[in-house]
Design a protein around this motif. Structure first.
Motif, short mmCIF file in Angstrom:
data_model
loop_
_atom_site.label_atom_id
_atom_site.label_comp_id
_atom_site.label_asym_id
_atom_site.label_seq_id
_atom_site.Cartn_x
_atom_site.Cartn_y
_atom_site.Cartn_z
N ASP A 158 0.83 -1.21 0.00
CA ASP A 158 0.00 0.00 0.00
C ASP A 158 0.86 1.26 0.00
OD1 ASP A 158 -2.29 -1.56 0.06
OD2 ASP A 158 -2.38 -1.58 2.25
N ALA A 159 1.99 1.21 0.73
CA ALA A 159 2.88 2.37 0.74
C ALA A 159 3.50 2.59 -0.64
CB ALA A 159 3.98 2.16 1.79
N LEU A 160 3.88 1.52 -1.31
CA LEU A 160 4.44 1.66 -2.66
C LEU A 160 3.39 2.17 -3.65
CD1 LEU A 160 6.66 -1.57 -2.89
CD2 LEU A 160 7.35 0.77 -2.32
N ASP A 161 2.15 1.73 -3.49
CA ASP A 161 1.09 2.25 -4.35
C ASP A 161 0.89 3.75 -4.13
OD1 ASP A 161 0.55 -0.14 -5.59
OD2 ASP A 161 -1.04 -0.72 -4.19
N LEU A 162 0.97 4.18 -2.88
CA LEU A 162 0.84 5.61 -2.60
C LEU A 162 1.99 6.39 -3.22
CD1 LEU A 162 -0.53 7.97 -1.17
CD2 LEU A 162 0.74 7.37 0.91
N MET A 163 3.22 5.86 -3.16
CA MET A 163 4.35 6.52 -3.78
C MET A 163 4.18 6.57 -5.30
SD MET A 163 7.63 5.09 -1.62
CE MET A 163 8.74 6.16 -2.53
N THR A 164 3.63 5.50 -5.88
CA THR A 164 3.41 5.49 -7.33
C THR A 164 2.43 6.59 -7.73
OG1 THR A 164 3.81 3.10 -7.42
CG2 THR A 164 2.60 4.10 -9.25
N ARG A 165 1.34 6.70 -7.02
CA ARG A 165 0.36 7.75 -7.34
C ARG A 165 0.94 9.14 -7.14
NH1 ARG A 165 -3.00 3.98 -4.60
NH2 ARG A 165 -2.85 5.20 -2.67
N ALA A 166 1.76 9.30 -6.09
CA ALA A 166 2.36 10.61 -5.84
C ALA A 166 3.34 10.98 -6.96
CB ALA A 166 3.07 10.60 -4.49
N LEU A 167 4.14 10.01 -7.41
CA LEU A 167 5.07 10.29 -8.50
C LEU A 167 4.35 10.61 -9.80
CD1 LEU A 167 7.72 7.48 -7.77
CD2 LEU A 167 8.06 9.94 -7.50
N LYS A 168 3.27 9.89 -10.07
CA LYS A 168 2.50 10.18 -11.29
C LYS A 168 1.82 11.54 -11.22
CE LYS A 168 1.58 5.37 -12.61
NZ LYS A 168 0.55 4.33 -12.83
N ALA A 169 1.53 12.00 -10.00
CA ALA A 169 0.90 13.32 -9.83
C ALA A 169 1.91 14.45 -9.89
CB ALA A 169 0.16 13.37 -8.50
N GLY A 170 3.21 14.13 -10.00
CA GLY A 170 4.22 15.17 -10.17
C GLY A 170 5.08 15.41 -8.95
N HIS A 171 4.90 14.66 -7.88
CA HIS A 171 5.73 14.84 -6.70
C HIS A 171 7.12 14.24 -6.93
CE1 HIS A 171 2.60 16.31 -3.92
NE2 HIS A 171 1.78 15.53 -4.62
N THR A 172 8.10 14.74 -6.17
CA THR A 172 9.44 14.17 -6.22
C THR A 172 9.48 12.87 -5.40
OG1 THR A 172 10.16 15.42 -4.27
CG2 THR A 172 10.43 16.47 -6.43
N PHE A 173 10.62 12.18 -5.50
CA PHE A 173 10.77 10.95 -4.73
C PHE A 173 10.73 11.25 -3.23
CE2 PHE A 173 13.67 7.96 -2.55
CZ PHE A 173 12.97 6.79 -2.77
N ASN A 174 11.39 12.33 -2.81
CA ASN A 174 11.34 12.71 -1.39
C ASN A 174 9.93 13.09 -0.97
OD1 ASN A 174 14.06 12.28 -1.42
ND2 ASN A 174 14.66 14.40 -1.05
N GLY A 175 9.21 13.74 -1.87
CA GLY A 175 7.83 14.10 -1.55
C GLY A 175 6.93 12.89 -1.40
N SER A 176 7.14 11.88 -2.24
CA SER A 176 6.34 10.65 -2.11
C SER A 176 6.68 9.91 -0.82
CB SER A 176 6.58 9.75 -3.32
OG SER A 176 7.94 9.33 -3.38
#
Length: 323
Positions: free
Chosen positions: A154-172
């Motif tokens: 679930d955490a990796l899915d949240l990072m995937t959605r954050a990256l696709k939305a334009g966030h940086t890796f640190n932001g995800s």
């Protein structure tokens, strides 16, 4: 011999009592510092720089007793115990747990020897009792690591959605640290803090691997490190890792079902001798008492317990299938 052992037990008990009082006093002082630091952070201040190093040194100490801490710093066993405590997120220092193990070993060994006059039985049961603190820490660690593993997809899915939305890796990673509870939220927050305070991202992720015993996390760390060097779609990579972890969960569930029969057989075979011994003792107390009142009976009982322990470990290794 028994008088000397009793003296050693009494000395260790007094030593542990004094060390416990010192630990409680210092723990109270640490809680006050944590409250103050929390209030400063709530007001938007940075971490305290003046006392930060002392807080780190105190949290990484082996014991609150200075000379005992210096002694434990030289032992590899104490370092392994500290890592186990860190992974279990347990309270206390390695010195406290090692002293507890020593006290349990001495007390149980003395009691068993006083009751049965068997040196082998005293050493065996004393060793079992002395391992209880370590078994407790391992139980906490396994429970925490299992929870981390369950949170990871679930955490990796949240990072995937954050990256696709334009966030940086640190932001995800920050989103995971904010949205998820312990342990994955706490561990990702610590990794992010290390990166923000100047630590190399590869080194910070490697430190995360050292703090967490999760095979699936290695896929994530290795993939991120490779992507940082060669480039690529990080969101797609993390999404594939999340799918891979879920497939491993499914396979692990099938393995657990297939090995359930072996586990049940191991439980029955382990409990059966003790159940029969209790029944025979109730039926004919004089017959069963020979195992405890005679030297030959005590020897047979200890050999039987040793062979049973070896059998249980063998069965356990056979039914534990790594996925």
């Amino acid at each position: 011999m028994m008088g000397l052992l009793l003296t050693v037990v009494a000395f260790v008990l007094v030593f542990v009592l004094v060390s416990g009082v010192i630990s409680l006093v210092r723990a109270r002082r640490d809680r006050v510092e944590d409250v103050v630091r929390g209030r400063l952070q709530a007001l938007g201040h940075a971490r305290i720089k003046g006392d930060g190093s002392s807080l780190v040194r105190r949290s990484s100490a082996m014991s609150d007793v200075p000379w005992f801490n210096r002694l434990l710093m030289k032992l590899r066993l104490a370092a392994s115990m500290r890592r186990l405590i860190m992974m279990a997120d347990a309270k206390g220092t390695p010195g406290a747990y090692l002293l507890g193990s020593a006290v349990l070993f001495l007390v149980f060994a003395y009691l068993v020897h006083a009751l049965t006059q068997s040196v082998l039985g005293a050493l065996f049961l004393g060793s079992v009792a002395g391992s209880l603190p370590v078994m407790y820490l391992r139980r906490l660690k396994n429970r925490r690591m299992d929870k981390f593993t369950n949170q990871l997809p679930d955490a990796l899915d949240l990072m995937t959605r954050a990256l696709k939305a334009g966030h940086t890796f640190n932001g995800s990673m920050q989103m995971v640290a904010t949205e998820f509870e312990d342990p994955i939220g706490v561990e990702f927050r610590q990794t992010l803090d290390e990166i923000n305070y100047g630590k190399n991202p590869d080194t910070a992720l490697s430190s995360l691997l050292d703090r967490v015993e999760c095979p699936d996390l290695k896929f994530f760390v290795v993939s991120v490190n490779i992507q940082r060097e060669t480039g690529g779609n990080l969101a797609e990579i993390i999404s594939n890792i999340a799918r891979l972890v879920r497939e491993r969960f499914e396979l692990y569930g099938k393995v657990r079902v297939l090995s359930a029969e072996g586990k049940l057989s191991a439980m029955i075979l382990t409990a059966l001798p003790f159940a029969i011994a209790v029944i025979l003792y109730l039926i004919n107390e004089e017959y069963m008492s020979l195992l405890f009142t005679t030297e030959t009976g005590r020897t047979i009982a200890m050999i039987s317990l040793s062979v049973m322990t070896l059998g249980v470990l063998t069965i356990r290794k056979m039914i534990r299938i790594k996925v």
